[in-house]
Enzyme design. Structure first.
Site, PDB file in Angstrom:
ATOM      1  N   GLU A 276       9.520  -7.713  -4.117  1.00 50.41           N
ATOM      2  CA  GLU A 276       9.470  -8.975  -3.342  1.00 50.41           C
ATOM      3  C   GLU A 276      10.504  -8.968  -2.222  1.00 50.41           C
ATOM      4  O   GLU A 276      11.162  -9.974  -1.944  1.00 50.41           O
ATOM      5  CB  GLU A 276       9.579 -10.195  -4.266  1.00 50.41           C
ATOM      6  CG  GLU A 276       8.341 -10.291  -5.150  1.00 50.41           C
ATOM      7  CD  GLU A 276       7.990 -11.673  -5.661  1.00 50.41           C
ATOM      8  OE1 GLU A 276       8.430 -12.664  -5.064  1.00 50.41           O
ATOM      9  OE2 GLU A 276       7.250 -11.730  -6.637  1.00 50.41           O
ATOM     10  N   GLY A 277      10.670  -7.820  -1.596  1.00 48.72           N
ATOM     11  CA  GLY A 277      11.597  -7.645  -0.472  1.00 48.72           C
ATOM     12  C   GLY A 277      12.897  -7.016  -0.947  1.00 48.72           C
ATOM     13  O   GLY A 277      13.590  -7.587  -1.786  1.00 48.72           O
TER      14      GLY A 277
ATOM     15  N   SER B 196       7.887  -2.637   2.849  1.00 42.77           N
ATOM     16  CA  SER B 196       8.647  -3.627   3.623  1.00 42.77           C
ATOM     17  C   SER B 196       7.895  -4.018   4.899  1.00 42.77           C
ATOM     18  O   SER B 196       7.905  -5.174   5.313  1.00 42.77           O
ATOM     19  CB  SER B 196      10.013  -3.048   4.025  1.00 42.77           C
ATOM     20  OG  SER B 196      10.697  -2.585   2.891  1.00 42.77           O
TER      21      SER B 196
ATOM     22  N   ALA C 259       2.797   1.264   3.182  1.00 43.76           N
ATOM     23  CA  ALA C 259       3.300  -0.010   3.730  1.00 43.76           C
ATOM     24  C   ALA C 259       3.884  -0.883   2.631  1.00 43.76           C
ATOM     25  O   ALA C 259       3.148  -1.433   1.809  1.00 43.76           O
ATOM     26  CB  ALA C 259       2.172  -0.756   4.449  1.00 43.76           C
TER      27      ALA C 259
ATOM     28  N   GLU D 217       0.868  -1.189   0.000  1.00 40.81           N
ATOM     29  CA  GLU D 217       0.000   0.000   0.000  1.00 40.81           C
ATOM     30  C   GLU D 217       0.898   1.231   0.000  1.00 40.81           C
ATOM     31  O   GLU D 217       2.109   1.106   0.264  1.00 40.81           O
ATOM     32  CB  GLU D 217      -0.908  -0.014   1.245  1.00 40.81           C
ATOM     33  CG  GLU D 217      -1.849  -1.217   1.249  1.00 40.81           C
ATOM     34  CD  GLU D 217      -2.783  -1.252   2.452  1.00 40.81           C
ATOM     35  OE1 GLU D 217      -2.745  -0.323   3.290  1.00 40.81           O
ATOM     36  OE2 GLU D 217      -3.557  -2.222   2.543  1.00 40.81           O
TER      37      GLU D 217
ATOM     38  N   GLN E  59      42.133  -6.487 -23.183  1.00 41.22           N
ATOM     39  CA  GLN E  59      42.022  -7.227 -21.920  1.00 41.22           C
ATOM     40  C   GLN E  59      40.954  -6.617 -20.988  1.00 41.22           C
ATOM     41  O   GLN E  59      40.247  -7.335 -20.284  1.00 41.22           O
ATOM     42  CB  GLN E  59      43.379  -7.246 -21.225  1.00 41.22           C
ATOM     43  CG  GLN E  59      43.460  -8.292 -20.146  1.00 41.22           C
ATOM     44  CD  GLN E  59      44.827  -8.307 -19.494  1.00 41.22           C
ATOM     45  OE1 GLN E  59      45.353  -7.259 -19.102  1.00 41.22           O
ATOM     46  NE2 GLN E  59      45.413  -9.471 -19.372  1.00 41.22           N
TER      47      GLN E  59
HETATM   48  C1  LIG Z   1       7.866  -2.716 -10.437  1.00 41.49           C
HETATM   49  C2  LIG Z   1       7.308  -3.091  -9.101  1.00 41.49           C
HETATM   50  C3  LIG Z   1       6.393  -4.123  -9.009  1.00 41.49           C
HETATM   51  C4  LIG Z   1       5.840  -4.470  -7.775  1.00 41.49           C
HETATM   52  N1  LIG Z   1       4.881  -5.454  -7.728  1.00 41.49           N
HETATM   53  C5  LIG Z   1       4.215  -5.681  -6.564  1.00 41.49           C
HETATM   54  C6  LIG Z   1       3.108  -6.591  -6.515  1.00 41.49           C
HETATM   55  O1  LIG Z   1       2.748  -7.210  -7.508  1.00 41.49           O
HETATM   56  N2  LIG Z   1       2.451  -6.741  -5.341  1.00 41.49           N
HETATM   57  C7  LIG Z   1       2.821  -6.076  -4.200  1.00 41.49           C
HETATM   58  O2  LIG Z   1       2.196  -6.265  -3.170  1.00 41.49           O
HETATM   59  N3  LIG Z   1       3.890  -5.208  -4.213  1.00 41.49           N
HETATM   60  C8  LIG Z   1       4.578  -5.004  -5.366  1.00 41.49           C
HETATM   61  N4  LIG Z   1       5.634  -4.115  -5.400  1.00 41.49           N
HETATM   62  C9  LIG Z   1       6.003  -3.409  -4.178  1.00 41.49           C
HETATM   63  C10 LIG Z   1       7.314  -3.880  -3.602  1.00 41.49           C
HETATM   64  O3  LIG Z   1       7.228  -5.172  -3.111  1.00 41.49           O
HETATM   65  C11 LIG Z   1       7.755  -2.858  -2.552  1.00 41.49           C
HETATM   66  O4  LIG Z   1       8.121  -1.694  -3.267  1.00 41.49           O
HETATM   67  C12 LIG Z   1       8.900  -3.324  -1.697  1.00 41.49           C
HETATM   68  O5  LIG Z   1       8.479  -4.335  -0.822  1.00 41.49           O
HETATM   69  C13 LIG Z   1       9.552  -2.194  -0.888  1.00 41.49           C
HETATM   70  O6  LIG Z   1       8.591  -1.437  -0.238  1.00 41.49           O
HETATM   71  P1  LIG Z   1       8.609   0.168  -0.370  1.00 41.49           P
HETATM   72  O7  LIG Z   1       8.751   0.499  -1.816  1.00 41.49           O
HETATM   73  O8  LIG Z   1       7.427   0.688   0.341  1.00 41.49           O
HETATM   74  O9  LIG Z   1       9.925   0.617   0.345  1.00 41.49           O
HETATM   75  P2  LIG Z   1      10.127   0.924   1.986  1.00 41.49           P
HETATM   76  O10 LIG Z   1       9.574  -0.224   2.705  1.00 41.49           O
HETATM   77  O11 LIG Z   1       9.514   2.266   2.213  1.00 41.49           O
HETATM   78  O12 LIG Z   1      11.664   0.984   2.047  1.00 41.49           O
HETATM   79  C14 LIG Z   1      12.419   2.141   1.684  1.00 41.49           C
HETATM   80  C15 LIG Z   1      13.888   1.860   2.025  1.00 41.49           C
HETATM   81  O13 LIG Z   1      14.019   1.591   3.419  1.00 41.49           O
HETATM   82  C16 LIG Z   1      14.637   0.336   3.637  1.00 41.49           C
HETATM   83  N5  LIG Z   1      14.089  -0.330   4.821  1.00 41.49           N
HETATM   84  C17 LIG Z   1      12.790  -0.484   5.176  1.00 41.49           C
HETATM   85  N6  LIG Z   1      12.692  -1.194   6.311  1.00 41.49           N
HETATM   86  C18 LIG Z   1      13.953  -1.501   6.689  1.00 41.49           C
HETATM   87  C19 LIG Z   1      14.516  -2.239   7.773  1.00 41.49           C
HETATM   88  N7  LIG Z   1      13.740  -2.816   8.709  1.00 41.49           N
HETATM   89  N8  LIG Z   1      15.861  -2.356   7.831  1.00 41.49           N
HETATM   90  C20 LIG Z   1      16.652  -1.812   6.880  1.00 41.49           C
HETATM   91  N9  LIG Z   1      16.176  -1.110   5.825  1.00 41.49           N
HETATM   92  C21 LIG Z   1      14.839  -0.966   5.722  1.00 41.49           C
HETATM   93  C22 LIG Z   1      14.310  -0.460   2.373  1.00 41.49           C
HETATM   94  O14 LIG Z   1      15.221  -1.545   2.186  1.00 41.49           O
HETATM   95  C23 LIG Z   1      14.439   0.608   1.316  1.00 41.49           C
HETATM   96  O15 LIG Z   1      15.781   0.808   0.975  1.00 41.49           O
HETATM   97  C24 LIG Z   1       6.232  -3.788  -6.611  1.00 41.49           C
HETATM   98  C25 LIG Z   1       7.190  -2.770  -6.701  1.00 41.49           C
HETATM   99  C26 LIG Z   1       7.727  -2.420  -7.920  1.00 41.49           C
HETATM  100  C27 LIG Z   1       8.720  -1.297  -7.984  1.00 41.49           C
END
Ligand SMILES: Cc1cc2nc3c(=O)[nH]c(=O)nc-3n(C[C@H](O)[C@H](O)[C@H](O)COP(=O)(O)OP(=O)(O)OC[C@H]3O[C@@H](n4cnc5c(N)ncnc54)[C@H](O)[C@@H]3O)c2cc1C
Length: 401
Positions: free
Chosen positions: A364-365, A132, A130, A127, A279
């Site tokens: 996916e994480g 990670s 939300a 969302e 090289q």
């Molecule tokens: C092209 C694309 C396709 C996707 N497809 C899907 C889908 O089909 N279904 C779905 O549900 N989601 C999907 N996603 C979402 C995706 O899984 C999330 O973007 C991802 O899980 C990261 O969440 P966020 O973008 O909110 O980043 P955040 O959670 O906001 O993270 C931002 C930064 O903070 C870091 N961070 C956060 N928590 C911690 C912690 N505890 N320790 C250390 N670092 C941390 C992260 O590693 C990152 O560098 C998709 C995303 C993209 C870009």
């Protein structure tokens, strides 16, 4: 230890390779430019059995092993990374959960259509607030008689607007945190379901990433997947095997970039020689190949563990996803370097691969979350007998998978 592929695995790899080279490669650059979703190509691959590989034949799937599944995804991604993510989500985050956690009526209704490529699947956890932190989702599901009413926003939904079935996670008990999340099978025709907009992305331009608006979306109670409160556990278990697929996608992109770079190095001339005679270029190619082989080994190891019935492939899947996701970014960087200015042009395939690869260490994480999973496992394991991977490999998973 036997690293050779079986005849069936080789056949799957060669069939997909042939299809991708003949039917997808000729149009990929134009489709990327026009951002055209590969609807027909995906349907054909589905008809060939590649949308339901993790589902048994009884439900229309091909009941393949996980090694075959990752070989398929690698071959698709070698040419078109966007098609690979569409197939990865449909196979492991839509069809497989219905087989694994669904009731017989749900399996009968949805599995054959997903497995035969009639419809694509989508997985909706993220969302706007939300990603990670999946337990922080705010979408709600309230029971009203024989239906649930879903409200909220889902973002970054791969196959959004194209899929015929959406696995949506929402809170049935908002006060219960991670234990309050429930999974639902949602058809796009259900009242209150709407695709609000599409993301304008850096790469994977032919893949759809949609935002969904759920406004009193009416989901029949029979479409709940699993028990109330079990949703987050289901989502996290699915992502374990999903990540193996995404790691295979990374290996495929990297392999495509290496092949393009080797071919270009033999043909491009500078200072009276082909650039492959320098090289500096040879070293880049050698490092690219070495890293791809290392990543492929991690991917096949995690896939093999799953096929052996290991209870817990999470850390192995995370190691594969982490290494492959970072490896592919190093490889495509070098591929663009070897191509010089052509690598910066949309006339080359490596320019697209460079953009497509960037997301692998995010979705996916993220890489950071993979490191957390790996470290948590190794710290828990320290002091116990055997390495984490050894223990994962020898414990039996049981159940239906
Ligand atoms: C092209 C694309 C396709 C996707 N497809 C899907 C889908 O089909 N279904 C779905 O549900 N989601 C999907 N996603 C979402 C995706 O899984 C999330 O973007 C991802 O899980 C990261 O969440 P966020 O973008 O909110 O980043 P955040 O959670 O906001 O993270 C931002 C930064 O903070 C870091 N961070 C956060 N928590 C911690 C912690 N505890 N320790 C250390 N670092 C941390 C992260 O590693 C990152 O560098 C998709 C995303 C993209 C870009």
């Amino acid at each position: 230890m036997d690293f050779s592929l079986t005849d069936d695995q080789r056949l799957i790899r060669d069939t997909v390779r042939q299809f991708m080279d003949a039917e997808v490669r000729p149009t990929i650059r134009a489709r990327d430019r026009a951002e055209t979703f590969a609807r027909d190509e995906l349907r054909k691959l589905g008809e060939m059995g590649f949308s339901g590989m993790l589902v048994p034949e009884q439900w229309g799937g091909s009941g393949a092993d996980t090694i075959s599944y990752v070989l398929m995804l690698e071959e698709v991604a070698r040419v078109d990374a966007a098609m690979a993510v569409a197939l990865s989500v449909t196979n492991s985050l839509a069809a497989y959960p219905i087989y694994m956690y669904g009731g017989e009526a749900q399996q009968r209704k949805y599995l054959p259509r997903l497995a035969k490529g009639e419809i694509l699947g989508a997985f909706c956890l993220t969302e706007p607030q939300a990603g990670s932190d999946a337990a922080a989702i705010a979408a709600t599901a309230v029971r009203r008689g024989n239906a649930y009413l879903l409200n909220g926003t889902k973002s970054w939904v791969t196959n959004g607007g194209e899929a015929g079935l959406y696995l949506i996670f929402a809170k049935t008990d908002p006060g219960a945190g991670a234990r309050g999340v429930t999974a639902f099978l949602v058809e796009p025709s259900f009242p209150g379901f709407r695709v609000a907009r599409y993301e304008d992305k850096m790469g994977l331009r032919t893949s759809r990433s949609a935002e969904l608006a759920l406004a009193d979306c009416q989901v029949p109670a029979e479409n709940r997947l699993g028990e109330e409160g079990a949703g987050l556990k289901i989502a996290l278990e699915l992502l374990d095997s999903g990540r193996v697929g995404i790691a295979a996608q990374a290996v495929g992109i990297a392999q495509g970039a290496l092949e393009a770079s080797a071919a270009y190095a033999k043909q491009r001339r500078a200072f009276g020689k082909t650039i492959g005679e320098f090289q500096a270029v040879q070293w880049m190619l050698a490092d690219m190949q070495m890293e791809i082989e290392a990543a492929r080994g991690l991917v096949h190891n995690a896939a093999w563990m799953r096929d052996q019935g290991a209870t817990k492939i999470g850390p192995a899947a995370s190691r594969a996803k982490l290494y492959a996701g970072e490896m592919v970014n190093r490889v495509v960087y070098k591929a663009v370097q070897i191509h010089g200015s052509l690598g910066y042009s949309r006339e080359s395939d490596v320019e697209r691969m460079y953009r497509d690869a960037r997301v692998i260490s995010i979705y996916e994480g993220t890489s950071e979350i993979q490191r957390l999973i790996i470290a948590r496992d190794l710290l828990r394991a320290s002091g116990e007998a055997g390495s984490p991977s050894h223990r994962e490999a020898v414990t039996s998973r049981g159940g239906r998978a």
